[in-house]
Design an enzyme around this catalytic site. Structure first.
Site, PDB file in Angstrom:
ATOM      1  N   HIS A 264       0.859  -1.184   0.000  1.00  0.00           N
ATOM      2  CA  HIS A 264       0.000   0.000   0.000  1.00  0.00           C
ATOM      3  C   HIS A 264       0.892   1.228   0.000  1.00  0.00           C
ATOM      4  O   HIS A 264       1.938   1.244   0.657  1.00  0.00           O
ATOM      5  CB  HIS A 264      -0.911  -0.005   1.234  1.00  0.00           C
ATOM      6  CG  HIS A 264      -2.028   0.988   1.147  1.00  0.00           C
ATOM      7  ND1 HIS A 264      -1.863   2.313   1.508  1.00  0.00           N
ATOM      8  CD2 HIS A 264      -3.315   0.863   0.731  1.00  0.00           C
ATOM      9  CE1 HIS A 264      -3.012   2.960   1.316  1.00  0.00           C
ATOM     10  NE2 HIS A 264      -3.905   2.114   0.853  1.00  0.00           N
ATOM     11  N   GLU A 317      -7.604  -5.040  -0.460  1.00  0.00           N
ATOM     12  CA  GLU A 317      -8.171  -5.770  -1.576  1.00  0.00           C
ATOM     13  C   GLU A 317      -8.020  -7.287  -1.446  1.00  0.00           C
ATOM     14  O   GLU A 317      -8.850  -8.044  -1.952  1.00  0.00           O
ATOM     15  CB  GLU A 317      -7.528  -5.318  -2.900  1.00  0.00           C
ATOM     16  CG  GLU A 317      -7.979  -3.949  -3.377  1.00  0.00           C
ATOM     17  CD  GLU A 317      -7.138  -2.827  -2.808  1.00  0.00           C
ATOM     18  OE1 GLU A 317      -6.163  -3.143  -2.081  1.00  0.00           O
ATOM     19  OE2 GLU A 317      -7.440  -1.653  -3.070  1.00  0.00           O
TER      20      GLU A 317
END
Length: 379
Positions: A264, A317
Site C-alpha cells: 500500500h 483488496e
C-alpha cells in the site's frame, strides 16, 4: 508568482485541512472524523457511518431510524434514467463504466445545480440522492448485462442487504449481508487518495455533485486505484494449489512484478482493513480462506528472504476479494461495490470543499524545448 516544487505524485504534500478523517500509515490506523474506522465497521451500521460523515456525529436511535428511512426512500431511479439503462449497459464495458454515464444523466434528470450556486441544504440533498441510487444503478447495470431484469430496491432492507438483494434477486443471509456491510463501512473514506482528490478538485470549480462524483469514479476505475480486489483473487487462481505458492511467488518477486493484494502506498505496517476482513473471512472458513491464509504467510516469508528490510503486507483488496466471493458477489462487481461505499466519502469531501470556494489550481514546470521557437513555414 513564486512556485514550490512538489514531490512526484504529490506524495506527502498537505493540500488542505479536513475534519473528515486521516490515515496514519506508520501506525496502521485510520479514522472517520473522531472514530476508528475499524471500530465503526465492527460496531455500527453503514447508515450510521453515512450520517457521521455528513453531520459530524453518530446518530442516536431516533436519528438512525429517520436517516435510514430517508435514504431508503431515495433508492428508486427516475424514469428517464431507468429507461436508458439497457443502452448504457450495451455500450459500456461493465457496471462501473456504465455508472459514469448513468450518474451524469441522474444529475441532469434531478436538476443538480452547481454547488457554487446553492446552499448547504441543497448540496446535502443532492449528495443523498446520488449516493442512495448508486447501488441501484450498479445492480441494475450488472443484471441487464447478464440478460436479467433489474430488481427493484426494497425500503425495508438496510443498505448492504438491499444491495445484495438487487444483485442476486434473493434476500441475503444475514451473516453475509453483515460481512458486506462491514466491508462497506471500512472503505467509506481513506484520506486524500486519487479519487477523493479528484472529487475535491472538481468541487473547487463549483461544479454540481454529479460532475464531482463522475470524475471520482473515473479516477477509481484505474487499476492502480480501485481495480485490485478481483485481481487479488486472480492471483490465487493463478497459483492454484499450495505446492505452487513458493515457485510462483518467487518468480514474480525476482522479476520485480507487483503481487496484487499486497502493499500500500501509505501503510508501512499491516493494513487495518485487511486485518478486520481476514477475521471476517476466517469466520466463514472454507478452502478459499485456508488457501488465502497460506498465500499470505508465504508471500511475507519469501519477501523477508528475497527483499530483506522491505515490509509488504496484504492490503484491503486481498481479503476483500475473499469475503465478497464468499458472500456471493460476482467478481466484476468487486470494484463497483467499493464504489458503493466510497461515494459516501467522496460526497463528504465535496461538501467540505464546497464550503471553501477557492479553486484548486496548481502549477506545472515546463521541460520541453526552450520557447519561443520560430514557427516553420510550409513548403
Amino acid at each position: 508568482m513564486s512556485t514550490i516544487t512538489a514531490p512526484r505524485g504529490l506524495a506527502g504534500v498537505v493540500v488542505t485541512d479536513t475534519e473528515l478523517g486521516d490515515v496514519r500509515g506508520r501506525e496502521g490506523f485510520y479514522h472517520y472524523r473522531q472514530y476508528s474506522a475499524v471500530d465503526l465497521a465492527r460496531l455500527r451500521t453503514f447508515e450510521d457511518v453515512w450520517y457521521l460523515m455528513l453531520h459530524g456525529e453518530l446518530p442516536d436511535a431516533a436519528r438512525r431510524e429517520a436517516f435510514t428511512a430517508r435514504t431508503a426512500a431515495l433508492r428508486r431511479l427516475p424514469a428517464g434514467v431507468r429507461e436508458v439503462l439497457p443502452a448504457i449497459a450495451r455500450a459500456g464495458s461493465g457496471p462501473l463504466a456504465g455508472l459514469r454515464t448513468a450518474l451524469s444523466l441522474l444529475g441532469a434528470e434531478s436538476d443538480f445545480r452547481p454547488v457554487y450556486d446553492i446552499g448547504t441544504d441543497r448540496r446535502v440533498a443532492d449528495t443523498l440522492a446520488a449516493c442512495a441510487v448508486v447501488p441501484t444503478l450498479l445492480a441494475a447495470l450488472y443484471r441487464i448485462g447478464q440478460g436479467l431484469e433489474p430488481v427493484e430496491p426494497r425500503d425495508d432492507l438496510p443498505a448492504a442487504a438491499n444491495y445484495l438483494y438487487m444483485i442476486t434477486g434473493s434476500e441475503p443471509d444475514p451473516d453475509r449481508a453483515r460481512a458486506v456491510e462491514q466491508y462497506l463501512v471500512s472503505t467509506v473514506d481513506h484520506g486524500f487518495n486519487a479519487s477523493t482528490f479528484t472529487a475535491r478538485v472538481i468541487a473547487s470549480t463549483g461544479a454540481d455533485v454529479a460532475a464531482c462524483l463522475t470524475g471520482a469514479i473515473g479516477a477509481l476505475s484505474g487499476p492502480l486505484h480501485g481495480g485490485a480486489p478481483s485481481r487479488a483473487l486472480d492471483t490465487l487462481d493463478a497459483i492454484g494449489t499450495p505446492d505452487r505458492i513458493d515457485p510462483w511467488i518467487r518468480e514474480r518477486v525476482l522479476a520485480g512484478d507487483r503481487i496484487m493484494g499486497f502493499g500500500h502506498p501509505v501503510y508501512r505496517t499491516e493494513d487495518p482493513r485487511s486485518r478486520m476482513l481476514r477475521e471476517i473471512a476466517l469466520s466463514f472458513g472454507g478452502p478459499l480462506v485456508d488457501f488465502a491464509v497460506q498465500v499470505e504467510e508465504r508471500v511475507e516469508a519469501l519477501l523477508a528472504e528475497l527483499k530483506p528490510g522491505r515490509e509488504l503486507h496484504t492490503n484491503v483488496e486481498f481479503y476483500a476479494g475473499v469475503v465478497m466471493e464468499q458472500c456471493g458477489l460476482p467478481r466484476e462487481m468487486f470494484t463497483p461495490t467499493f464504489c458503493v461505499a466510497r461515494v459516501i466519502g467522496w460526497s463528504a469531501n465535496i461538501l467540505e470543499q464546497a464550503a471553501d470556494s477557492k479553486i484548486i489550481r496548481p502549477a506545472a514546470r515546463y521541460v520541453g524545448p526552450p520557447p519561443p521557437q520560430p514557427v516553420p513555414a510550409i513548403g
